[in-house]
Design a protein around this motif. Structure first.
Motif, PDB file in Angstrom:
ATOM      1  N   GLU A  63       3.141  -0.405  -3.358  1.00  0.00           N
ATOM      2  CA  GLU A  63       2.044   0.478  -2.969  1.00  0.00           C
ATOM      3  C   GLU A  63       1.281  -0.099  -1.780  1.00  0.00           C
ATOM      4  N   GLN A  64       1.285  -1.439  -1.650  1.00  0.00           N
ATOM      5  CA  GLN A  64       0.637  -2.051  -0.492  1.00  0.00           C
ATOM      6  C   GLN A  64       1.368  -1.675   0.803  1.00  0.00           C
ATOM      7  N   ASP A  65       2.703  -1.590   0.720  1.00  0.00           N
ATOM      8  CA  ASP A  65       3.484  -1.171   1.883  1.00  0.00           C
ATOM      9  C   ASP A  65       3.149   0.268   2.268  1.00  0.00           C
ATOM     10  N   VAL A  66       3.078   1.124   1.267  1.00  0.00           N
ATOM     11  CA  VAL A  66       2.761   2.534   1.523  1.00  0.00           C
ATOM     12  C   VAL A  66       1.369   2.655   2.120  1.00  0.00           C
ATOM     13  N   ALA A  67       0.411   1.900   1.551  1.00  0.00           N
ATOM     14  CA  ALA A  67      -0.967   1.959   2.045  1.00  0.00           C
ATOM     15  C   ALA A  67      -1.037   1.488   3.496  1.00  0.00           C
TER      16      ALA A  67
END
Length: 274
Positions: A63-67
């Motif tokens: 989710e950090q990558d997506v964010a």
């Protein structure tokens, strides 16, 4: 593949693969910056990023990558808004320029005359066409004097095939193995490019794919050429109606119209910045 953290319980560190991109976007809606709602342009952008992450078979994203990717695309859209504003100011200077006005007037006269001889355009010295576009591309076309506002390519001896020109994308841009194509209108335009500018240009008939004779007088018949094809002349004809839409939303919509490539690039960048 996308792996998310289960935050339904306080302090939970459980992870799970996310397979539904619509549900994944809902889960991340309040975990990204800026946060999104379940609808609207920002949420559409987040949904695209989540979908690309899930469908990637080579990489596993968090989710950090997506964010990170989502935030990068938002910043790109914000930068595009600022550039539009600066480029619009330059386009206004072109509109006030005497030489540009004279060129636009002359090309408009030629275009009116060619409406009377649509069936013989192939034997004309040149063909005139128009296009409404945003301020940045308008300025790029004025700068490089090419069909798509890109750096001029080598002098071409070919033109798009009928099959290539006939592909309908809805965005005026068509990709081929020989290069990018762009479409202009053989006739005059009304109600064009809100917040943008209408350009008028000329090219040799041998350099562009003209529409079939039987439809040349119907509506906005398309003239298709390679994006790096040189024009014989171009001018800004007039400004479009002022836009009442949110500039940032328009910029985000523009990013999404280019397909999933922007999201994929931002996700690859996210991997490098872990």
């Amino acid at each position: 593949m996308l792996v998310l953290t289960d935050q339904t319980k306080s302090g939970s560190t459980e992870t799970f693969p996310q397979k539904d991109f619509i549900e994944g976007a809902k889960i991340l809606a309040d975990r990204v910056d800026p946060p999104t709602k379940s609808a609207g342009t920002l949420h559409k952008l987040l949904t695209v990023v989540v979908q690309v992450a899930i469908e990637d078979t080579e990489n596993t994203f968090t989710e950090q990558d997506v964010a990170y990717a989502y935030r990068k695309l938002v910043r790109l859209a914000q930068a595009r808004v600022l550039k539009w504003q600066a480029d619009a100011a330059t386009c206004e200077k072109f509109l006030a320029d005497k030489e540009n006005g004279q060129r636009a007037g002359w090309l408009s006269k030629v275009q009116r005359d060619q409406d009377k001889r649509l069936g013989t355009l192939e034997t004309s010295d040149f063909v005139v066409f128009t296009r409404g576009t945003d301020p940045t591309q308008a300025l790029n076309i004025m700068t490089y004097e090419t069909f798509g506002g890109v750096w001029p390519g080598p002098q071409r001896t070919d033109k798009p095939t009928e099959d290539q020109a006939g592909v309908q994308t809805g965005y005026g841009i068509k990709m081929t193995s020989q290069g990018r194509l762009e479409e202009w209108s053989l006739g005059t335009l009304d109600g064009f490019s809100t917040g943008g500018y209408m350009l008028i240009a000329a090219a040799k008939p041998t350099a562009v794919r003209l529409p079939p004779v039987k439809v040349r007088g119907a509506g906005e018949s398309g003239v298709t050429g390679f994006a790096d094809q040189r024009l014989l002349g171009v001018a800004i004809l007039k400004a479009g109606p002022k836009s009442t839409a949110d500039p940032l939303e328009r910029a985000i919509e523009g990013l999404m119209k280019q397909g999933q490539d922007n999201a994929a690039s931002a996700l690859r960048d996210a991997i490098l910045h872990r």
